[in-house]
Enzyme design. Structure first.
Site, short mmCIF file in Angstrom:
data_model
loop_
_atom_site.label_atom_id
_atom_site.label_comp_id
_atom_site.label_asym_id
_atom_site.label_seq_id
_atom_site.Cartn_x
_atom_site.Cartn_y
_atom_site.Cartn_z
N CYS A 133 0.84 -1.21 0.00
CA CYS A 133 0.00 0.00 0.00
C CYS A 133 0.87 1.25 0.00
O CYS A 133 1.39 1.64 1.05
CB CYS A 133 -0.93 0.00 1.21
N CYS A 136 -0.48 4.06 2.19
CA CYS A 136 -0.24 3.85 3.61
C CYS A 136 1.21 4.15 3.99
O CYS A 136 1.49 4.76 5.04
CB CYS A 136 -0.56 2.42 4.01
N ASP A 137 2.16 3.71 3.17
CA ASP A 137 3.56 3.68 3.59
C ASP A 137 4.50 4.56 2.78
O ASP A 137 5.68 4.66 3.10
CB ASP A 137 4.07 2.23 3.51
#
Length: 324
Positions: A133, A136-137
């Site tokens: 992701c 997300c990261d």
């Protein structure tokens, strides 16, 4: 007889449980015996979930959601669902220990599973440079070199997003052409930070405590090369966990559970779905949590309507008009 059973213990499942419990529905959550807490249990820092300005570790976030659900009266069972009987007024949930739980409503929130490369060090370095992701990261890889593997829209979108942070993004594909849309390809090819590596597969992931590089094998001539990167983003698709309902609920063309409009209502009355199992696009913890809210409210309204119908059925005239 339960009012509602929630199958799944990710952000959607636990949020649905919080709302259902606060509505005095006394929900039962069936959490997996192995994968309870969903994909966030495999994530390190979560910086984009509202309410945590300093960030929070994925497992810690899920523990807090669980505790909040339990605080309002949610019961949690750590077992695996082996069979669902969803038709009719009474829904039955069969578990691995042989027990069967009955409820008037079921919320199905089993999430999705990212497809993996199947490499030995993929799991070991998950959260330590290996990610599924970019949203997300991605922010953890500022001014670093990273790689994205895949050839569809999601892979090219991840690569383009990562250029906001990384100095260099290698886009690795095992063929000589992408299957992504023309618009997505045009964006990727025009980005000076993205370098496409055609006809190569990732065959090794290097690193002790975190990713330090990847090994590539050319799919045409078998030559092997090494790429120095600190992050690897796997974007080869995800599969919604719908195996328990394939023959009972209508599915969308993307393979997710079909729901009515923005609701959580499935093709069967009294069965609701939430989270990534209905979402082929966004796949974020926050959107899954919001979806769980919708499912709990839909279930509450459904159960209230059933109660009203039962009350009408039970009422009988107390007196009858007699002829004079």
């Amino acid at each position: 007889m339960r009012q509602v059973i929630i199958v799944g213990s990710g952000p959607a499942g636990y949020t649905a449980a919080i709302y259902a419990a606060r509505a005095n529905l006394e929900p039962l959550v069936i959490a997996s015996s192995v994968e309870f807490g969903g994909e966030l249990m495999k994530t390190t820092e979560v910086d984009n979930f509202p309410g945590f300005p300093e960030g929070i570790m994925g497992p810690d976030l899920m523990v807090r959601m669980q505790q909040q659900a339990e605080r309002f009266g949610t019961e949690i069972v750590y077992d695996d669902v082996t069979k669902l009987e969803l038709e009719g007024d009474v829904k039955r949930v069969h578990l691995g220990d042989g027990s069967v739980h009955e409820a008037r409503a079921v919320i199905y929130a089993t999430g999705s599973a990212y497809r993996k490369l199947g490499l030995p060090d993929e799991e070991r370095l998950s959260g330590f440079g290996v990610s599924w992701c970019a949203t997300c990261d991605g922010a953890f890889f500022k001014q670093q070199n990273v790689a994205v593997v895949g050839g569809g829209d999601s892979a090219l979108e991840e690569a383009t997003f990562l250029t906001r942070f990384a100095d260099k993004v290698y886009l690795i594909h095992r063929r000589d052409a992408f299957r992504a849309s023309a618009a997505m390809q045009e964006r990727a090819f025009a980005d000076p930070k993205i370098e496409v590596i055609w006809n190569n597969e990732i065959t090794s992931i290097y690193g002790d405590a975190k990713v330090s590089g990847i090994g590539l094998t050319n799919t045409e001539d078998g030559t092997e090369t090494t790429l120095d990167v600190t992050g690897l983003f796997v974007a080869i698709g995800a599969d919604p966990r719908t195996h328990l309902v394939h023959d009972q609920l209508e599915l969308a063309p993307e393979g997710t559970i079909a729901v009515e409009g923005r609701s959580s209502k499935t093709s069967l009355p009294g069965v609701f779905a939430a989270g990534d199992v209905v979402d082929p696009t966004y796949k974020q913890a926050a959107t899954a949590a919001g979806s769980g809210v919708v499912a709990a409210l839909d279930a509450e309204h459904y159960l209230a309507a059933l109660a009203d119908a039962d009350a009408v059925t039970r009422v009988s005239p107390s007196t009858e008009t007699q002829p004079a």
